[in-house]
Design a protein around this motif. Structure first.
Motif, PDB file in Angstrom:
ATOM      1  N   SER A  70     -31.288  11.737  26.473  1.00  0.00           N
ATOM      2  CA  SER A  70     -30.793  11.667  27.854  1.00  0.00           C
ATOM      3  C   SER A  70     -29.363  11.161  27.891  1.00  0.00           C
ATOM      4  CB  SER A  70     -31.681  10.754  28.695  1.00  0.00           C
ATOM      5  OG  SER A  70     -32.968  11.265  28.794  1.00  0.00           O
ATOM      6  N   ARG A  71     -29.081  10.140  27.087  1.00  0.00           N
ATOM      7  CA  ARG A  71     -27.724   9.590  27.037  1.00  0.00           C
ATOM      8  C   ARG A  71     -26.734  10.633  26.494  1.00  0.00           C
ATOM      9  NH1 ARG A  71     -27.481   4.917  23.496  1.00  0.00           N
ATOM     10  NH2 ARG A  71     -25.482   4.505  24.452  1.00  0.00           N
ATOM     11  N   LEU A  72     -27.144  11.370  25.459  1.00  0.00           N
ATOM     12  CA  LEU A  72     -26.283  12.412  24.906  1.00  0.00           C
ATOM     13  C   LEU A  72     -26.041  13.515  25.928  1.00  0.00           C
ATOM     14  CD1 LEU A  72     -27.721  12.726  21.287  1.00  0.00           C
ATOM     15  CD2 LEU A  72     -25.489  11.806  21.930  1.00  0.00           C
ATOM     16  N   ALA A  73     -27.064  13.875  26.699  1.00  0.00           N
ATOM     17  CA  ALA A  73     -26.913  14.904  27.722  1.00  0.00           C
ATOM     18  C   ALA A  73     -25.915  14.463  28.796  1.00  0.00           C
ATOM     19  CB  ALA A  73     -28.266  15.234  28.347  1.00  0.00           C
ATOM     20  N   ARG A  74     -25.987  13.196  29.180  1.00  0.00           N
ATOM     21  CA  ARG A  74     -25.019  12.682  30.173  1.00  0.00           C
ATOM     22  C   ARG A  74     -23.601  12.701  29.611  1.00  0.00           C
ATOM     23  NH1 ARG A  74     -28.916   8.621  31.178  1.00  0.00           N
ATOM     24  NH2 ARG A  74     -27.637   7.119  30.053  1.00  0.00           N
ATOM     25  N   PRO A  82     -18.322  19.042  24.678  1.00  0.00           N
ATOM     26  CA  PRO A  82     -18.634  18.859  23.261  1.00  0.00           C
ATOM     27  C   PRO A  82     -17.895  17.682  22.618  1.00  0.00           C
ATOM     28  CG  PRO A  82     -18.206  21.162  23.729  1.00  0.00           C
ATOM     29  CD  PRO A  82     -17.892  20.395  24.971  1.00  0.00           C
ATOM     30  N   THR A  83     -16.736  17.351  23.117  1.00  0.00           N
ATOM     31  CA  THR A  83     -15.975  16.221  22.585  1.00  0.00           C
ATOM     32  C   THR A  83     -16.748  14.918  22.721  1.00  0.00           C
ATOM     33  OG1 THR A  83     -13.945  17.344  23.261  1.00  0.00           O
ATOM     34  CG2 THR A  83     -13.753  15.025  22.706  1.00  0.00           C
ATOM     35  N   GLY A  84     -17.563  14.792  23.747  1.00  0.00           N
ATOM     36  CA  GLY A  84     -18.335  13.577  23.974  1.00  0.00           C
ATOM     37  C   GLY A  84     -19.414  13.336  22.936  1.00  0.00           C
ATOM     38  N   LEU A  85     -19.792  14.380  22.182  1.00  0.00           N
ATOM     39  CA  LEU A  85     -20.841  14.235  21.187  1.00  0.00           C
ATOM     40  C   LEU A  85     -20.313  13.984  19.783  1.00  0.00           C
ATOM     41  CD1 LEU A  85     -23.327  17.006  22.331  1.00  0.00           C
ATOM     42  CD2 LEU A  85     -23.213  14.620  23.011  1.00  0.00           C
ATOM     43  N   LEU A 125     -34.679  11.845  17.408  1.00  0.00           N
ATOM     44  CA  LEU A 125     -34.143  10.768  18.239  1.00  0.00           C
ATOM     45  C   LEU A 125     -35.176  10.442  19.300  1.00  0.00           C
ATOM     46  CD1 LEU A 125     -30.572  12.220  18.901  1.00  0.00           C
ATOM     47  CD2 LEU A 125     -31.154  10.403  17.292  1.00  0.00           C
ATOM     48  N   CYS A 126     -34.993   9.310  19.965  1.00  0.00           N
ATOM     49  CA  CYS A 126     -35.883   8.993  21.080  1.00  0.00           C
ATOM     50  C   CYS A 126     -35.411   9.756  22.327  1.00  0.00           C
ATOM     51  CB  CYS A 126     -35.937   7.494  21.328  1.00  0.00           C
ATOM     52  SG  CYS A 126     -34.422   6.786  21.953  1.00  0.00           S
ATOM     53  N   VAL A 146     -28.210  22.092  20.922  1.00  0.00           N
ATOM     54  CA  VAL A 146     -29.476  21.729  21.563  1.00  0.00           C
ATOM     55  C   VAL A 146     -29.260  20.872  22.815  1.00  0.00           C
ATOM     56  CG1 VAL A 146     -30.920  22.036  19.536  1.00  0.00           C
ATOM     57  CG2 VAL A 146     -29.910  19.818  19.969  1.00  0.00           C
ATOM     58  N   ILE A 147     -28.259  20.018  22.818  1.00  0.00           N
ATOM     59  CA  ILE A 147     -27.966  19.228  24.025  1.00  0.00           C
ATOM     60  C   ILE A 147     -27.488  20.140  25.146  1.00  0.00           C
ATOM     61  CG2 ILE A 147     -26.476  17.433  25.011  1.00  0.00           C
ATOM     62  CD1 ILE A 147     -28.729  16.339  23.251  1.00  0.00           C
TER      63      ILE A 147
END
Length: 69
Positions: A45-49, A56-59, A39-40, A19-20
């Motif tokens: 937005s933070r997850l998208a950045r 994908p590693t960033g999530l 989530l808020c 979804v991100i």
């Protein structure tokens, strides 16, 4: 991430990546995804950045593999 370049993810993290990724590719709105992931909008937005910066590693949870306290 293990030695061969694979990422170990839970099913929840895998759903989050899907979804991100749709948010980053402008397929879904941040408001819709925030409701879906419970989530808020700011967190989405933070997850998208993080996804844009690290893929994908960033999530994946940063606490993966760490001992509990």
């Amino acid at each position: 991430m293990n030695g061969r370049g694979f990422i170990t993810m839970s099913m929840q993290e895998l759903e989050r990546v899907k979804v991100i990724e749709a948010v980053v590719e402008h397929g879904l709105t941040i408001v819709l995804v925030a409701e879906r992931l419970q989530l808020c909008e700011r967190q989405v937005s933070r997850l998208a950045r993080r996804y844009e910066a690290a893929g994908p590693t960033g999530l994946v949870s940063a606490r993966r593999g760490q001992p509990t306290t």
